[in-house]
Write an enzyme that holds these catalytic residues in place. Structure first.
Site, mmCIF file in Angstrom:
data_model
loop_
_atom_site.group_PDB
_atom_site.id
_atom_site.type_symbol
_atom_site.label_atom_id
_atom_site.label_comp_id
_atom_site.label_asym_id
_atom_site.label_seq_id
_atom_site.Cartn_x
_atom_site.Cartn_y
_atom_site.Cartn_z
ATOM 1 N N SER A 29 0.823 -1.252 0.015
ATOM 2 C CA SER A 29 -0.089 -0.044 -0.001
ATOM 3 C C SER A 29 0.867 1.262 0.044
ATOM 4 O O SER A 29 1.616 1.448 0.892
ATOM 5 C CB SER A 29 -0.866 -0.017 1.131
ATOM 6 O OG SER A 29 -1.830 -0.845 1.226
ATOM 7 N N HIS A 60 -2.939 0.787 -4.751
ATOM 8 C CA HIS A 60 -2.415 -0.293 -5.397
ATOM 9 C C HIS A 60 -2.489 0.240 -6.836
ATOM 10 O O HIS A 60 -3.511 -0.134 -7.423
ATOM 11 C CB HIS A 60 -2.791 -1.543 -5.114
ATOM 12 C CG HIS A 60 -2.447 -2.039 -3.770
ATOM 13 N ND1 HIS A 60 -1.582 -2.902 -3.617
ATOM 14 C CD2 HIS A 60 -2.958 -1.624 -2.562
ATOM 15 C CE1 HIS A 60 -1.388 -3.117 -2.070
ATOM 16 N NE2 HIS A 60 -2.134 -2.576 -1.529
ATOM 17 N N HIS A 82 -4.969 -9.253 -2.614
ATOM 18 C CA HIS A 82 -5.264 -9.655 -1.418
ATOM 19 C C HIS A 82 -6.571 -10.734 -1.149
ATOM 20 O O HIS A 82 -7.316 -10.786 -1.995
ATOM 21 C CB HIS A 82 -5.904 -8.367 -0.701
ATOM 22 C CG HIS A 82 -4.906 -7.421 -0.525
ATOM 23 N ND1 HIS A 82 -4.835 -6.293 -1.381
ATOM 24 C CD2 HIS A 82 -3.950 -6.945 0.376
ATOM 25 C CE1 HIS A 82 -3.803 -5.631 -1.133
ATOM 26 N NE2 HIS A 82 -3.069 -5.783 -0.188
ATOM 27 N N TYR A 84 -8.778 -10.711 0.963
ATOM 28 C CA TYR A 84 -10.022 -9.875 1.315
ATOM 29 C C TYR A 84 -10.648 -9.192 0.009
ATOM 30 O O TYR A 84 -11.806 -9.001 -0.014
ATOM 31 C CB TYR A 84 -9.837 -8.745 2.386
ATOM 32 C CG TYR A 84 -8.957 -7.895 1.904
ATOM 33 C CD1 TYR A 84 -9.456 -6.718 0.956
ATOM 34 C CD2 TYR A 84 -7.791 -7.522 2.356
ATOM 35 C CE1 TYR A 84 -8.536 -5.768 0.507
ATOM 36 C CE2 TYR A 84 -6.972 -6.380 2.155
ATOM 37 C CZ TYR A 84 -7.347 -5.750 1.305
ATOM 38 O OH TYR A 84 -6.531 -4.394 0.910
ATOM 39 N N GLU A 85 -9.970 -9.516 -1.123
ATOM 40 C CA GLU A 85 -10.728 -8.965 -2.417
ATOM 41 C C GLU A 85 -11.388 -10.266 -3.028
ATOM 42 O O GLU A 85 -11.996 -9.926 -4.005
ATOM 43 C CB GLU A 85 -9.344 -8.452 -3.269
ATOM 44 C CG GLU A 85 -8.844 -7.276 -2.804
ATOM 45 C CD GLU A 85 -7.863 -6.776 -3.858
ATOM 46 O OE1 GLU A 85 -8.141 -6.240 -4.910
ATOM 47 O OE2 GLU A 85 -6.570 -7.244 -3.895
ATOM 48 N N ALA A 112 1.915 -2.291 4.503
ATOM 49 C CA ALA A 112 1.600 -1.574 5.601
ATOM 50 C C ALA A 112 0.951 -2.157 6.665
ATOM 51 O O ALA A 112 0.271 -3.277 6.338
ATOM 52 C CB ALA A 112 0.427 -0.608 4.830
ATOM 53 N N MET A 213 -2.886 -7.470 6.599
ATOM 54 C CA MET A 213 -3.901 -8.315 5.792
ATOM 55 C C MET A 213 -3.378 -8.714 4.540
ATOM 56 O O MET A 213 -3.833 -9.063 3.528
ATOM 57 C CB MET A 213 -4.909 -7.413 5.307
ATOM 58 C CG MET A 213 -5.720 -6.655 6.471
ATOM 59 S SD MET A 213 -6.946 -5.624 5.712
ATOM 60 C CE MET A 213 -7.489 -4.614 7.259
ATOM 61 N N SER A 214 -1.862 -9.029 4.665
ATOM 62 C CA SER A 214 -1.174 -9.665 3.435
ATOM 63 C C SER A 214 0.033 -10.402 3.758
ATOM 64 O O SER A 214 0.265 -10.757 5.061
ATOM 65 C CB SER A 214 -0.733 -8.435 2.323
ATOM 66 O OG SER A 214 0.039 -7.655 2.876
ATOM 67 N N ASN A 237 -0.059 3.033 11.171
ATOM 68 C CA ASN A 237 -1.003 3.469 12.311
ATOM 69 C C ASN A 237 -0.438 2.464 13.668
ATOM 70 O O ASN A 237 0.068 1.584 13.623
ATOM 71 C CB ASN A 237 -2.396 3.281 11.921
ATOM 72 C CG ASN A 237 -2.698 1.902 11.595
ATOM 73 O OD1 ASN A 237 -2.214 1.336 10.632
ATOM 74 N ND2 ASN A 237 -3.369 1.176 12.338
ATOM 75 N N HIS A 248 -8.215 3.666 6.150
ATOM 76 C CA HIS A 248 -7.237 3.534 5.129
ATOM 77 C C HIS A 248 -6.498 4.747 4.646
ATOM 78 O O HIS A 248 -5.284 4.823 4.212
ATOM 79 C CB HIS A 248 -8.114 3.081 4.102
ATOM 80 C CG HIS A 248 -7.420 2.740 2.796
ATOM 81 N ND1 HIS A 248 -6.245 1.590 2.937
ATOM 82 C CD2 HIS A 248 -7.317 2.828 1.428
ATOM 83 C CE1 HIS A 248 -5.775 1.302 1.754
ATOM 84 N NE2 HIS A 248 -6.466 2.122 0.687
#
Ligand code: HPA
Length: 279
Positions: A29, A60, A82, A84-85, A112, A213-214, A237, A248
């Protein structure tokens, strides 16, 4: 089937450039612009590579760039797929297989992540010294199913996966750039939600330093294929149970701010690899 699919994608890429990459880079990201710095670049949109997908996630791009960086022939993924996609773990990790087939013996992955250590700061860079692949542990694993021995062993071992000659090069580069490289455990969750306070407390108790998440499935497949791995999280963060909710936009902003430093780190490591090759 997988083997043939990898070969098909490899051939499409190889037909576009004579460069044989040795290092695969995955830019997460907001970090993709490092690809602009490649010398003699060939850029191939993912849409033109069978088995690759166009990322829908803001921040991306969807291109594979091949060229030289820090003297090393590299294949750079500008954007990743990802879980989640809605992609399967096999689809998420397919590009790593293709990079391996193209000649990459090393994978450098970036992402990230939320930092779970109250003493860390947004903008810190953490080297992954281990990972918890939580979806993989509960059955969302890219290596489930038939194992093709041409790609790797049935039961790859993950102890020591993150220890290799590149680690001192990474530390040395960070020191020469004047910052301390954080090191810690990355945990992958499927997402796409940012964690609840109870989930963050659970992760802290598990010894997790950064959450994202990756990356974990890509590292898994790289190790399955015998690649040397190095991975970094940009702490975008602080993910603390009593902190503010993540969003995001702050993730992308932190990526933007850290870009020069992150880019200098990756370039410095590649330069050190080049020096070690020719020493
Ligand atoms: N949680 C999960 N993934 C993330 C985060 C986070 O706080 N920040 C960036 N990616």
């Amino acid at each position: 089937m997988l083997y043939e699919d990898i070969e098909t994608a490899r051939a499409v890429v190889a037909a576009r450039t004579s460069l044989m990459p040795r290092v695969g880079l995955i830019l997460g990201s907001g970090l993709g612009s490092l690809a602009d710095e490649l010398a003699d670049a060939t850029v191939i949109p993912y849409a033109e590579i069978p088995g690759f997908f166009t990322s829908q996630v803001h921040g991306h791009r969807s291109e594979l760039a091949l060229g030289h960086l820090g003297g090393q022939p590299v294949a750079v993924m500008r954007g990743r797929f990802h879980f989640y996609e809605g992609h399967t773990m096999q689809q998420v990790t397919f590009p790593v297989r293709v990079m391996r087939a193209l000649g990459c013996h090393t994978l450098i992955a970036t992402n990230a992540a939320g930092g779970l250590r109250p003493d860390w700061q947004v903008g810190d860079i953490m080297r992954l010294n281990d990972q918890i692949f939580l979806p993989g542990m509960v059955g969302q694993h890219p290596l489930i199913g038939h194992n093709d021995e041409r790609l790797g062993p049935r039961f790859p071992a993950m102890v020591g996966a993150f220890e290799n000659e590149l680690v001192p090069m990474a530390r040395d580069t960070a020191a020469s750039l004047g910052f301390t490289l954080r090191e810690g455990v990355y945990c992958m969750l499927s997402g796409p939600h940012f964690e609840s306070a109870a989930e963050l407390r659970m992760l802290q108790r598990l010894g997790v330093d950064a959450v994202g998440m990756s990356t974990a499935p890509e590292i898994m497949v790289a190790r399955h294929g015998g690649m040397r791995v190095l991975a970094f999280s940009l702490i975008t963060n602080l993910a603390l149970p009593d902190g503010a909710p993540a969003n995001h936009e702050e993730v992308l902003e932190a990526g933007e701010a850290a870009k020069p430093r992150f880019g200098a780190l990756l370039r410095g490591i590649l330069e050190r690899m080049t020096k070690a090759d020719t020493a």
